[in-house]
Design a protein around this motif. Sequence first.
Motif, PDB file in Angstrom:
ATOM      1  N   GLN A 144       0.826  -1.205   0.000  1.00 30.27           N
ATOM      2  CA  GLN A 144       0.000   0.000   0.000  1.00 30.27           C
ATOM      3  C   GLN A 144       0.858   1.252   0.000  1.00 30.27           C
ATOM      4  O   GLN A 144       0.492   2.272  -0.598  1.00 30.27           O
ATOM      5  CB  GLN A 144      -0.935  -0.013   1.207  1.00 30.27           C
ATOM      6  CG  GLN A 144      -2.055  -1.029   1.098  1.00 30.27           C
ATOM      7  CD  GLN A 144      -2.882  -1.153   2.352  1.00 30.27           C
ATOM      8  OE1 GLN A 144      -2.744  -0.363   3.282  1.00 30.27           O
ATOM      9  NE2 GLN A 144      -3.761  -2.139   2.402  1.00 30.27           N
ATOM     10  N   SER A 188       2.772   1.624  -3.520  1.00 26.81           N
ATOM     11  CA  SER A 188       1.825   1.931  -4.603  1.00 26.81           C
ATOM     12  C   SER A 188       1.045   3.207  -4.332  1.00 26.81           C
ATOM     13  O   SER A 188       0.319   3.678  -5.209  1.00 26.81           O
ATOM     14  CB  SER A 188       0.838   0.771  -4.796  1.00 26.81           C
ATOM     15  OG  SER A 188       0.003   0.617  -3.657  1.00 26.81           O
ATOM     16  N   ASN A 210      -1.543   3.586  -2.569  1.00 29.02           N
ATOM     17  CA  ASN A 210      -2.946   3.268  -2.805  1.00 29.02           C
ATOM     18  C   ASN A 210      -3.416   2.319  -1.708  1.00 29.02           C
ATOM     19  O   ASN A 210      -2.791   1.276  -1.483  1.00 29.02           O
ATOM     20  CB  ASN A 210      -3.108   2.608  -4.178  1.00 29.02           C
ATOM     21  CG  ASN A 210      -4.549   2.523  -4.623  1.00 29.02           C
ATOM     22  OD1 ASN A 210      -5.446   2.235  -3.834  1.00 29.02           O
ATOM     23  ND2 ASN A 210      -4.784   2.769  -5.896  1.00 29.02           N
ATOM     24  N   GLY A 221      -3.662  -1.346  -2.559  1.00 33.48           N
ATOM     25  CA  GLY A 221      -2.454  -2.050  -2.977  1.00 33.48           C
ATOM     26  C   GLY A 221      -2.062  -3.149  -2.011  1.00 33.48           C
ATOM     27  O   GLY A 221      -1.069  -3.044  -1.306  1.00 33.48           O
ATOM     28  N   SER A 240       0.663   3.911  -8.919  1.00 31.14           N
ATOM     29  CA  SER A 240      -0.669   3.333  -9.067  1.00 31.14           C
ATOM     30  C   SER A 240      -0.707   2.231 -10.118  1.00 31.14           C
ATOM     31  O   SER A 240      -1.645   1.435 -10.144  1.00 31.14           O
ATOM     32  CB  SER A 240      -1.675   4.429  -9.438  1.00 31.14           C
ATOM     33  OG  SER A 240      -1.310   5.049 -10.663  1.00 31.14           O
ATOM     34  N   VAL A 281      -1.230  -1.397  -8.824  1.00 30.33           N
ATOM     35  CA  VAL A 281      -2.588  -1.864  -8.562  1.00 30.33           C
ATOM     36  C   VAL A 281      -3.304  -2.189  -9.862  1.00 30.33           C
ATOM     37  O   VAL A 281      -3.962  -3.233  -9.989  1.00 30.33           O
ATOM     38  CB  VAL A 281      -3.369  -0.811  -7.756  1.00 30.33           C
ATOM     39  CG1 VAL A 281      -4.823  -1.240  -7.584  1.00 30.33           C
ATOM     40  CG2 VAL A 281      -2.724  -0.589  -6.397  1.00 30.33           C
ATOM     41  N   GLU A 305       6.673   7.978   0.442  1.00 30.30           N
ATOM     42  CA  GLU A 305       5.307   8.403   0.156  1.00 30.30           C
ATOM     43  C   GLU A 305       5.222   9.891  -0.196  1.00 30.30           C
ATOM     44  O   GLU A 305       4.222  10.339  -0.732  1.00 30.30           O
ATOM     45  CB  GLU A 305       4.407   8.095   1.351  1.00 30.30           C
ATOM     46  CG  GLU A 305       4.129   6.618   1.535  1.00 30.30           C
ATOM     47  CD  GLU A 305       3.037   6.350   2.543  1.00 30.30           C
ATOM     48  OE1 GLU A 305       2.580   7.310   3.193  1.00 30.30           O
ATOM     49  OE2 GLU A 305       2.625   5.183   2.668  1.00 30.30           O
ATOM     50  N   GLU A 354     -13.961   6.866   0.489  1.00 27.38           N
ATOM     51  CA  GLU A 354     -13.236   7.542  -0.585  1.00 27.38           C
ATOM     52  C   GLU A 354     -14.188   8.317  -1.479  1.00 27.38           C
ATOM     53  O   GLU A 354     -13.871   9.409  -1.940  1.00 27.38           O
ATOM     54  CB  GLU A 354     -12.458   6.496  -1.421  1.00 27.38           C
ATOM     55  CG  GLU A 354     -11.303   5.861  -0.680  1.00 27.38           C
ATOM     56  CD  GLU A 354     -10.166   6.823  -0.425  1.00 27.38           C
ATOM     57  OE1 GLU A 354      -9.906   7.676  -1.298  1.00 27.38           O
ATOM     58  OE2 GLU A 354      -9.564   6.760   0.658  1.00 27.38           O
TER      59      GLU A 354
END
Length: 344
Positions: A95, A98, A100, A103, A159, A162, A232, A340
């Motif tokens: 996660q 990625s 995300n 992920g 991204s 994913v 990140e 989200e």
Amino acid sequence: MSGGQLLGVASGRIALRMRPRTLTVSTILAVGVLVLGVWTLMTGDYPASPGEVVRSLVGHGPPGLEVIVNRFRLPRLLIAIAVGAALGVAGGIFQSISANPLGSPDIIGLTTGSATGALAVILVFPHAAVGVPVGALLGGLVTAALVYLLALRDGSLGSRLVLVGIGVTAILESVNGYLLSRASLADAQAAQLWIVGSLNGRGWSYAWPVWAACGVLVPVALVLGRPLAILEQGDDTAAALGVPVRRTRLSLFGCGVALTTTATVAAGPVAFVALAAPQIARRLVRRATPSLGSAALTGSLIMVAADFAGQHLFGRTQLPVGLATGAIGGVYLLWLLSREWRTR
């Protein structure tokens, strides 16, 4: 120093910043795993008191209970703890790299690839020299290499990890469905039980390897994961702060793959633990950056709770742990997607 305490060793070469809330949450999670684990050892067709369980663990319990606890209940519990920790850490890694929350290994195809390898051994090459665990390991590694190569661009994953993983997962699920459709009824039932994810029948022959692997991989992941918060913030920022971006990302990816395949070999492709555990841990410790230690403990608690529910909440019918984690993860995924959507 705000936000934490700095702990050091006598040599002065190692320092670790400990945030009080992270330490408190991790302690509570560890106690939760311990309490639920003891409860699991006490519960079943042969119930026991805490004292009897402790005496059985040290070899001084009632003969019948001692066999049940040490041969059946304890290794199953230890496997659940290790598998949950491995998936929690792996999910946190994927996660983060990625960027995300989706992920996780089960979304990007690693667990599905392991299932394909296992199904190939069960249904296509039943007399092969390699066993189902080796097939699962090879399937996960090949899938990981494929996803990484397809997603990599200019040394970055982002991204695309994913998106590529979802596509690879769809293809592999079609392959798995085809293999099951061509199998005999008995073989298909055995294969289906494995790909759901289960701890039924798992003993010390599974517990020792998964604990040995996690004993090496989890500490390595915690060390490698120290720059995750910097990564990140973007590759340019991380490089400016002295982080070797490509080498760090590749090392983390490899460690995440190793943790995922270790967990899958031990318990099958258990769903959603790697997806939910890191996000729950982040919210518990109230940090935007990864907390792999808390993610490991959260994953262990989810696995132990799900296995307990599968064993004891449906009468004499024992459900595979993968069904319980799938139900938990499905609810969590719906909540995550709705959240989200509301923030857009």
